[in-house]
Design a protein around this motif. Structure first.
Motif, PDB file in Angstrom:
ATOM      1  N   SER A 159       0.367  -1.328  -0.177  1.00 18.03           N
ATOM      2  CA  SER A 159       0.027   0.004   0.440  1.00 18.03           C
ATOM      3  C   SER A 159       1.093   1.019  -0.199  1.00 18.03           C
ATOM      4  O   SER A 159       2.266   0.766   0.454  1.00 18.03           O
ATOM      5  CB  SER A 159      -0.908   0.210   1.515  1.00 18.03           C
ATOM      6  N   LEU A 160       0.433   2.310  -0.597  1.00 12.57           N
ATOM      7  CA  LEU A 160       0.651   3.794  -0.249  1.00 12.57           C
ATOM      8  C   LEU A 160       1.490   3.825   1.213  1.00 12.57           C
ATOM      9  O   LEU A 160       2.801   4.025   1.071  1.00 12.57           O
ATOM     10  CB  LEU A 160      -0.204   4.741  -1.024  1.00 12.57           C
ATOM     11  N   THR A 200       2.011   7.340  -5.595  1.00 13.18           N
ATOM     12  CA  THR A 200       2.024   6.267  -6.643  1.00 13.18           C
ATOM     13  C   THR A 200       1.465   7.098  -7.827  1.00 13.18           C
ATOM     14  O   THR A 200       0.847   7.390  -8.472  1.00 13.18           O
ATOM     15  CB  THR A 200      -0.009   6.201  -5.732  1.00 13.18           C
ATOM     16  N   SER A 202       0.605   3.870 -10.070  1.00 13.58           N
ATOM     17  CA  SER A 202      -0.431   2.555 -10.508  1.00 13.58           C
ATOM     18  C   SER A 202      -0.909   1.421  -9.164  1.00 13.58           C
ATOM     19  O   SER A 202      -0.133   1.589  -8.684  1.00 13.58           O
ATOM     20  CB  SER A 202      -0.284   1.872 -12.038  1.00 13.58           C
ATOM     21  N   GLU A 203      -1.705   0.808  -9.522  1.00 13.96           N
ATOM     22  CA  GLU A 203      -2.494   0.003  -8.817  1.00 13.96           C
ATOM     23  C   GLU A 203      -2.696  -1.611  -9.065  1.00 13.96           C
ATOM     24  O   GLU A 203      -4.143  -1.354 -10.235  1.00 13.96           O
ATOM     25  CB  GLU A 203      -3.737   0.739  -7.595  1.00 13.96           C
ATOM     26  N   SER A 211      -1.883  -4.613  -4.915  1.00 12.06           N
ATOM     27  CA  SER A 211      -0.377  -3.971  -4.700  1.00 12.06           C
ATOM     28  C   SER A 211      -0.369  -2.523  -5.477  1.00 12.06           C
ATOM     29  O   SER A 211      -1.144  -2.116  -6.182  1.00 12.06           O
ATOM     30  CB  SER A 211       0.705  -4.884  -5.132  1.00 12.06           C
ATOM     31  N   VAL A 212       0.543  -1.609  -5.156  1.00 11.12           N
ATOM     32  CA  VAL A 212       1.135  -0.597  -5.299  1.00 11.12           C
ATOM     33  C   VAL A 212       2.742  -0.059  -6.359  1.00 11.12           C
ATOM     34  O   VAL A 212       3.435  -1.100  -5.440  1.00 11.12           O
ATOM     35  CB  VAL A 212       0.297   0.678  -4.829  1.00 11.12           C
ATOM     36  N   ASN A 213       2.700   0.353  -7.576  1.00 12.78           N
ATOM     37  CA  ASN A 213       3.199   0.838  -7.608  1.00 12.78           C
ATOM     38  C   ASN A 213       3.931   2.348  -7.172  1.00 12.78           C
ATOM     39  O   ASN A 213       3.412   3.276  -8.076  1.00 12.78           O
ATOM     40  CB  ASN A 213       4.564   0.649  -9.169  1.00 12.78           C
ATOM     41  N   THR A 214       5.121   2.785  -6.545  1.00 14.92           N
ATOM     42  CA  THR A 214       4.751   4.434  -6.316  1.00 14.92           C
ATOM     43  C   THR A 214       6.217   4.368  -6.712  1.00 14.92           C
ATOM     44  O   THR A 214       7.503   3.915  -6.987  1.00 14.92           O
ATOM     45  CB  THR A 214       5.063   4.084  -4.773  1.00 14.92           C
TER      46      THR A 214
END
Length: 285
Positions: A159-160, A200, A202-203, A211-214
């Motif tokens: 998560s973020l 963030t 993408s999620e 899951s997230v890409n940050t």
């Protein structure tokens, strides 16, 4: 025999690195015993000695802000081992007040000296010390800094908020700071993190969760010191601009991460990649 004690003294000035001609205000209270030794001659000398690297002078700003009634002050640039300047007080008898406040000029060095103490000495007409304070604490000079912003892509985090907590823990454990200090070959005490930001990109939602890409940005400040150190613009900028800088930073970051407690428990980061624009160096203004 006159017994000396530290004369109550303070100094006030703008502690801006490399600033020339700032106003220095010296405020002291002479002791009653010392004042008595000056009374008959009604004459004394105030010696002002700034710490190494500073330069105090009379300048065009010299003035006596507070003196005993009827007293007069003249300032003379000295530049000796004993004083940067001498203020001659005439017709001076400390009866109703023991306070003296003087304003003069001060050149501030680029970096704070190891011994940052002013010396203020009051001498009688016979050149004998009447009162003094040789340990007047100078102001802290903030270091001139270089700012550097580095970006990392953090993939598949839970998560973020998780990434934000991880980044805060990494800063507290000095993972980022020590990694950069290693690559730049500077003392780690000269590298600090000024700011961090997690955004963030993408999620992804899966059956087992999401899951997230940050994108994580870390803004560093690096103290710039004198020319005899590695902490100079001329030394640091070529290292940052070198083609292998990001690779070495990634390796140093991985090494610091492996040595920290962030490798265990909830603070596990799957992948970290420097990505363009990988770093933005801002020389001091």
């Amino acid at each position: 025999k006159l017994s000396l004690r530290a004369m109550p003294t303070s100094v006030f000035y703008a502690a801006s690195a490399g600033e020339l001609g700032v106003s220095l205000v010296v405020n002291f209270t002479i002791g009653s015993a010392a004042a008595a030794t000056i009374f008959d001659a009604a004459l004394c000398y105030v010696l002002v000695q700034a710490p190494e690297g500073y330069a105090a002078s009379c300048g065009s700003v010299f003035r006596a802000i507070t003196l005993p009634e009827g007293a007069a002050a003249q300032c003379f640039d000295e530049r000796s081992a004993d004083a940067d300047l001498i203020v001659k007080l005439t017709s001076v008898r400390f009866t109703t007040t023991y306070d003296v406040v003087l304003a003069m000029s001060l050149d501030v060095p680029e970096t704070m000296p190891d011994t940052n103490h002013f010396q203020i000495t009051v001498r009688r007409d016979t050149n004998v010390t009447a009162d003094a304070n040789t340990q007047v604490q100078g102001k802290t000079i903030p270091a001139t800094i270089m700012r550097l912003e580095v970006f990392w892509l953090v993939e598949e985090a839970e998560s973020l908020s998780w990434v934000e907590l991880w980044v805060a823990a990494a800063v507290e454990s000095r993972v980022f700071q020590d990694a950069l200090a290693t690559v730049l070959e500077v003392q780690n005490t000269t590298v600090t993190v000024q700011d961090t930001d997690v955004v963030t990109i993408s999620e992804r939602r899966l059956q087992a969760g999401s899951s997230v890409n940050t994108n994580v940005s870390v803004t560093f400040s690096i103290d710039l010191l004198d020319d005899s150190s590695s902490n100079t613009e001329d030394v640091l900028l070529p290292k940052i601009a070198a083609s292998g800088f990001l690779m070495h930073l990634s390796a140093a970051f991985a090494s610091r991460l492996a040595a920290s407690s962030l490798q265990a428990g909830r603070f596990i980061i799957p992948d970290i990649y420097p990505r363009p624009p990988a770093c933005l160096a801002t020389p001091p203004q």
